[in-house]
Design a protein around this motif. Structure first.
Motif, PDB file in Angstrom:
ATOM      1  N   LEU A   1       0.851  -1.186   0.000  1.00  0.00           N
ATOM      2  CA  LEU A   1       0.000   0.000   0.000  1.00  0.00           C
ATOM      3  C   LEU A   1       0.890   1.241   0.000  1.00  0.00           C
ATOM      4  CD1 LEU A   1      -2.817   1.336   0.256  1.00  0.00           C
ATOM      5  CD2 LEU A   1      -2.486   1.295   2.743  1.00  0.00           C
ATOM      6  N   ALA A   2       0.673   2.113  -0.989  1.00  0.00           N
ATOM      7  CA  ALA A   2       1.325   3.422  -1.031  1.00  0.00           C
ATOM      8  C   ALA A   2       0.301   4.446  -0.557  1.00  0.00           C
ATOM      9  CB  ALA A   2       1.804   3.745  -2.443  1.00  0.00           C
TER      10      ALA A   2
ATOM     11  N   THR B   1       7.085   0.104  18.378  1.00  0.00           N
ATOM     12  CA  THR B   1       7.536  -1.281  18.338  1.00  0.00           C
ATOM     13  C   THR B   1       8.411  -1.452  17.089  1.00  0.00           C
ATOM     14  OG1 THR B   1       5.580  -1.994  17.090  1.00  0.00           O
ATOM     15  CG2 THR B   1       5.451  -2.128  19.488  1.00  0.00           C
ATOM     16  N   PRO B   2       9.228  -2.513  17.044  1.00  0.00           N
ATOM     17  CA  PRO B   2      10.082  -2.710  15.872  1.00  0.00           C
ATOM     18  C   PRO B   2       9.288  -2.828  14.585  1.00  0.00           C
ATOM     19  CG  PRO B   2      10.846  -4.073  17.688  1.00  0.00           C
ATOM     20  CD  PRO B   2       9.532  -3.487  18.119  1.00  0.00           C
ATOM     21  N   ASN B   3       9.794  -2.197  13.541  1.00  0.00           N
ATOM     22  CA  ASN B   3       9.177  -2.250  12.217  1.00  0.00           C
ATOM     23  C   ASN B   3       9.055  -3.696  11.757  1.00  0.00           C
ATOM     24  OD1 ASN B   3       8.232  -1.638   9.675  1.00  0.00           O
ATOM     25  ND2 ASN B   3      10.029  -0.467   9.049  1.00  0.00           N
ATOM     26  N   GLY B   4       7.960  -3.991  11.054  1.00  0.00           N
ATOM     27  CA  GLY B   4       7.725  -5.358  10.619  1.00  0.00           C
ATOM     28  C   GLY B   4       8.586  -5.804   9.460  1.00  0.00           C
ATOM     29  N   LEU B   5       9.328  -4.902   8.832  1.00  0.00           N
ATOM     30  CA  LEU B   5      10.247  -5.273   7.753  1.00  0.00           C
ATOM     31  C   LEU B   5      11.354  -4.225   7.651  1.00  0.00           C
ATOM     32  CD1 LEU B   5       8.749  -4.537   4.222  1.00  0.00           C
ATOM     33  CD2 LEU B   5       7.964  -3.454   6.307  1.00  0.00           C
ATOM     34  N   ARG B   6      12.348  -4.512   6.840  1.00  0.00           N
ATOM     35  CA  ARG B   6      13.465  -3.595   6.627  1.00  0.00           C
ATOM     36  C   ARG B   6      12.986  -2.373   5.849  1.00  0.00           C
ATOM     37  NH1 ARG B   6      18.893  -5.268   6.698  1.00  0.00           N
ATOM     38  NH2 ARG B   6      20.257  -3.443   6.814  1.00  0.00           N
ATOM     39  N   CYS B   7      13.357  -1.188   6.331  1.00  0.00           N
ATOM     40  CA  CYS B   7      12.957   0.064   5.694  1.00  0.00           C
ATOM     41  C   CYS B   7      14.139   0.622   4.914  1.00  0.00           C
ATOM     42  CB  CYS B   7      12.492   1.057   6.755  1.00  0.00           C
ATOM     43  SG  CYS B   7      12.322   2.758   6.192  1.00  0.00           S
ATOM     44  N   GLY B   8      13.899   0.978   3.662  1.00  0.00           N
ATOM     45  CA  GLY B   8      14.986   1.517   2.855  1.00  0.00           C
ATOM     46  C   GLY B   8      15.443   2.876   3.335  1.00  0.00           C
ATOM     47  N   ALA B   9      14.489   3.819   3.489  1.00  0.00           N
ATOM     48  CA  ALA B   9      14.868   5.176   3.873  1.00  0.00           C
ATOM     49  C   ALA B   9      13.694   5.875   4.533  1.00  0.00           C
ATOM     50  CB  ALA B   9      15.329   5.975   2.652  1.00  0.00           C
ATOM     51  N   ALA B  10      14.029   6.768   5.469  1.00  0.00           N
ATOM     52  CA  ALA B  10      13.065   7.681   6.077  1.00  0.00           C
ATOM     53  C   ALA B  10      13.549   9.092   5.807  1.00  0.00           C
ATOM     54  CB  ALA B  10      12.942   7.421   7.573  1.00  0.00           C
ATOM     55  N   ASN B  11      12.715   9.900   5.144  1.00  0.00           N
ATOM     56  CA  ASN B  11      13.056  11.275   4.803  1.00  0.00           C
ATOM     57  C   ASN B  11      12.107  12.218   5.535  1.00  0.00           C
ATOM     58  OD1 ASN B  11      15.065  10.485   2.766  1.00  0.00           O
ATOM     59  ND2 ASN B  11      13.292   9.826   1.564  1.00  0.00           N
ATOM     60  N   LEU B  12      12.677  13.124   6.333  1.00  0.00           N
ATOM     61  CA  LEU B  12      11.895  14.006   7.186  1.00  0.00           C
ATOM     62  C   LEU B  12      12.243  15.453   6.887  1.00  0.00           C
ATOM     63  CD1 LEU B  12      12.731  11.998  10.424  1.00  0.00           C
ATOM     64  CD2 LEU B  12      10.654  11.735   9.060  1.00  0.00           C
TER      65      LEU B  12
ATOM     66  N   LEU C   1       4.033  -0.959   3.651  1.00  0.00           N
ATOM     67  CA  LEU C   1       3.521   0.405   3.571  1.00  0.00           C
ATOM     68  C   LEU C   1       4.604   1.394   3.158  1.00  0.00           C
ATOM     69  CD1 LEU C   1       1.224   2.479   4.197  1.00  0.00           C
ATOM     70  CD2 LEU C   1       2.112   2.539   6.541  1.00  0.00           C
ATOM     71  N   ALA C   2       4.364   2.091   2.035  1.00  0.00           N
ATOM     72  CA  ALA C   2       5.159   3.258   1.671  1.00  0.00           C
ATOM     73  C   ALA C   2       4.321   4.470   2.046  1.00  0.00           C
ATOM     74  CB  ALA C   2       5.477   3.256   0.178  1.00  0.00           C
ATOM     75  N   LEU C   3       4.768   5.226   3.047  1.00  0.00           N
ATOM     76  CA  LEU C   3       3.950   6.277   3.640  1.00  0.00           C
ATOM     77  C   LEU C   3       4.541   7.649   3.350  1.00  0.00           C
ATOM     78  CD1 LEU C   3       1.564   7.047   5.449  1.00  0.00           C
ATOM     79  CD2 LEU C   3       3.055   6.737   7.437  1.00  0.00           C
ATOM     80  N   ASP C   4       3.699   8.530   2.804  1.00  0.00           N
ATOM     81  CA  ASP C   4       4.080   9.897   2.464  1.00  0.00           C
ATOM     82  C   ASP C   4       3.085  10.830   3.149  1.00  0.00           C
ATOM     83  OD1 ASP C   4       4.869  12.279   1.352  1.00  0.00           O
ATOM     84  OD2 ASP C   4       4.698  11.639  -0.730  1.00  0.00           O
ATOM     85  N   VAL C   5       3.597  11.703   4.048  1.00  0.00           N
ATOM     86  CA  VAL C   5       2.724  12.539   4.871  1.00  0.00           C
ATOM     87  C   VAL C   5       3.085  14.006   4.665  1.00  0.00           C
ATOM     88  CG1 VAL C   5       1.878  13.012   7.196  1.00  0.00           C
ATOM     89  CG2 VAL C   5       2.606  10.689   6.580  1.00  0.00           C
ATOM     90  N   GLU C   6       2.071  14.827   4.381  1.00  0.00           N
ATOM     91  CA  GLU C   6       2.242  16.266   4.214  1.00  0.00           C
ATOM     92  C   GLU C   6       1.351  16.962   5.244  1.00  0.00           C
ATOM     93  OE1 GLU C   6       3.836  19.694   2.305  1.00  0.00           O
ATOM     94  OE2 GLU C   6       4.184  17.613   1.686  1.00  0.00           O
ATOM     95  N   LEU C   7       1.981  17.744   6.152  1.00  0.00           N
ATOM     96  CA  LEU C   7       1.255  18.386   7.245  1.00  0.00           C
ATOM     97  C   LEU C   7       1.349  19.897   7.126  1.00  0.00           C
ATOM     98  CD1 LEU C   7       2.522  16.206  10.241  1.00  0.00           C
ATOM     99  CD2 LEU C   7       0.457  15.862   8.860  1.00  0.00           C
ATOM    100  N   GLY C   8       0.222  20.570   7.305  1.00  0.00           N
ATOM    101  CA  GLY C   8       0.198  22.023   7.346  1.00  0.00           C
ATOM    102  C   GLY C   8       0.236  22.501   8.792  1.00  0.00           C
ATOM    103  N   ALA C   9      -0.795  23.221   9.214  1.00  0.00           N
ATOM    104  CA  ALA C   9      -0.907  23.675  10.605  1.00  0.00           C
ATOM    105  C   ALA C   9      -1.576  22.580  11.414  1.00  0.00           C
ATOM    106  CB  ALA C   9      -1.704  24.969  10.681  1.00  0.00           C
ATOM    107  N   VAL C  10      -0.815  21.556  11.731  1.00  0.00           N
ATOM    108  CA  VAL C  10      -1.361  20.319  12.279  1.00  0.00           C
ATOM    109  C   VAL C  10      -0.692  19.970  13.602  1.00  0.00           C
ATOM    110  CG1 VAL C  10      -1.562  17.828  11.896  1.00  0.00           C
ATOM    111  CG2 VAL C  10      -2.004  19.403  10.026  1.00  0.00           C
ATOM    112  N   ASP C  11      -1.504  19.495  14.539  1.00  0.00           N
ATOM    113  CA  ASP C  11      -1.011  18.842  15.745  1.00  0.00           C
ATOM    114  C   ASP C  11      -1.116  17.350  15.480  1.00  0.00           C
ATOM    115  OD1 ASP C  11      -0.526  17.763  18.237  1.00  0.00           O
ATOM    116  OD2 ASP C  11      -1.791  19.172  19.324  1.00  0.00           O
ATOM    117  N   GLY C  12       0.022  16.711  15.188  1.00  0.00           N
ATOM    118  CA  GLY C  12       0.001  15.336  14.704  1.00  0.00           C
ATOM    119  C   GLY C  12       0.668  14.345  15.628  1.00  0.00           C
TER     120      GLY C  12
ATOM    121  N   SER D   1       7.929   0.232   4.595  1.00  0.00           N
ATOM    122  CA  SER D   1       9.030   0.017   3.665  1.00  0.00           C
ATOM    123  C   SER D   1       9.756   1.313   3.330  1.00  0.00           C
ATOM    124  CB  SER D   1       8.516  -0.634   2.382  1.00  0.00           C
ATOM    125  OG  SER D   1       7.562   0.202   1.740  1.00  0.00           O
ATOM    126  N   GLY D   2       9.055   2.450   3.465  1.00  0.00           N
ATOM    127  CA  GLY D   2       9.643   3.763   3.205  1.00  0.00           C
ATOM    128  C   GLY D   2       8.783   4.838   3.830  1.00  0.00           C
ATOM    129  N   LEU D   3       9.424   5.939   4.243  1.00  0.00           N
ATOM    130  CA  LEU D   3       8.695   6.986   4.956  1.00  0.00           C
ATOM    131  C   LEU D   3       9.159   8.355   4.497  1.00  0.00           C
ATOM    132  CD1 LEU D   3       6.783   7.884   7.287  1.00  0.00           C
ATOM    133  CD2 LEU D   3       8.786   7.770   8.795  1.00  0.00           C
TER     134      LEU D   3
END
Length: 271
Positions: A26-27, A144-155, A106-117, A127-129
């Motif tokens: 799921l992307a 908890t530990p990630n369920g699989l190896r994650c390639g990269a997390a970009n913040l 899960l490949a997760l892409d999150v865009e936050l504006g004026a948010v309390d998240g 798999s990627g963040l």
């Protein structure tokens, strides 16, 4: 009283979900302009679910699933002429809860504006963040530990207050952070089953590195008009290292480029 009643009348609920039909990937793209957001693991029989309460006068919910690519876009977007976002007086009353499948990669892409998240990625298979936070106050947590190896997390963070906790549980090979003028905490606690490399670019913000003693740490700092508190790390040539780095099993290598502000090291309470 009349203004309060009018504000309450403009708030509208919206819910969307999709049952799990054996999807392995799921992307997910989450776009939230304003309000309160909670993200976490959902039910095993659902691919995703979103429940929101939004200001119908200025915002609109997003829900778009593409079965062919296994991609979904969820969120609350601001409406305005020419694509200009209009800030609602009710934005703090807006709320959203997103639950994602614990079964699909899960490949997760999150865009936050004026948010309390609050994003708890524990019990998921990330798999990627990618996370971008504007004028937000956000916490991203690997409880908890990630369920699989994650390639990269970009913040990425602008004028934001952001904490990323439990990065040792993320199982990400590479972690990058780009910050503006906010306050940032990167906590590297967790299980630590592999090595990790971290690249950090800071402008005028304040950065706190919270490190576990179980992992050997090497920090390389390129600073200009920045203060650095090594917290007991020892200077070795051009970098700061924890004792026994060379002989350790697990390594955390951090490269920091700071144009201003302050960088400090703290040690977590875990062994």
């Amino acid at each position: 009283l009349c203004a309060a009643e009018a504000a309450a009348q403009s708030m509208r609920p919206f819910s969307t979900f999709r049952q799990w039909h054996g999807e392995t990937r799921l992307a997910a793209r989450l776009d939230f302009a304003a309000g309160t957001l909670r993200v976490g693991a959902g039910r095993a029989d659902e691919l995703y679910r979103m429940d929101v309460s939004y200001d119908q006068d200025r915002y609109a919910p997003l829900s778009d699933f593409d079965a062919s690519s296994g991609a979904v876009r969820l969120g609350v977007a601001a409406e305005g002429r020419g694509g200009v976002r209009v800030v609602s007086q009710n934005q703090l009353q807006q709320s959203a809860a997103v639950a994602l499948s614990p079964r699909a990669d899960l490949a997760l892409d999150v865009e936050l504006g004026a948010v309390d998240g609050e994003l708890d990625l524990g019990d998921l298979r990330v798999s990627g963040l990618d996370v971008s936070a504007g004028a937000s106050r956000a916490t991203v947590r690997f409880s908890t530990p990630n369920g699989l190896r994650c390639g990269a997390a970009n913040l990425h963070a602008g004028a934001a207050q952001i904490s990323v906790l439990g990065l040792g549980n993320s199982r990400c090979d590479r972690i990058s952070f780009e910050g503006g003028v906010g306050q940032v905490t990167l906590d590297f606690g967790g299980a630590w089953t592999s090595d990790s490399r971290v690249d950090i670019q800071m402008a005028l913000g304040e950065l706190t590195l919270r490190l576990p003693r179980r992992v050997a740490v090497n920090v390389t700092l390129d600073k200009f008009l920045s203060s650095f508190d090594p917290g007991g790390l020892q200077l070795r040539g051009t970098s700061y290292r924890s004792p026994g780095y060379e002989d350790a099993v697990r390594h955390l290598d951090i490269d920091i480029s700071a144009a201003g502000g302050a960088v400090k090291v703290e040690w977590s309470s875990e062994p």
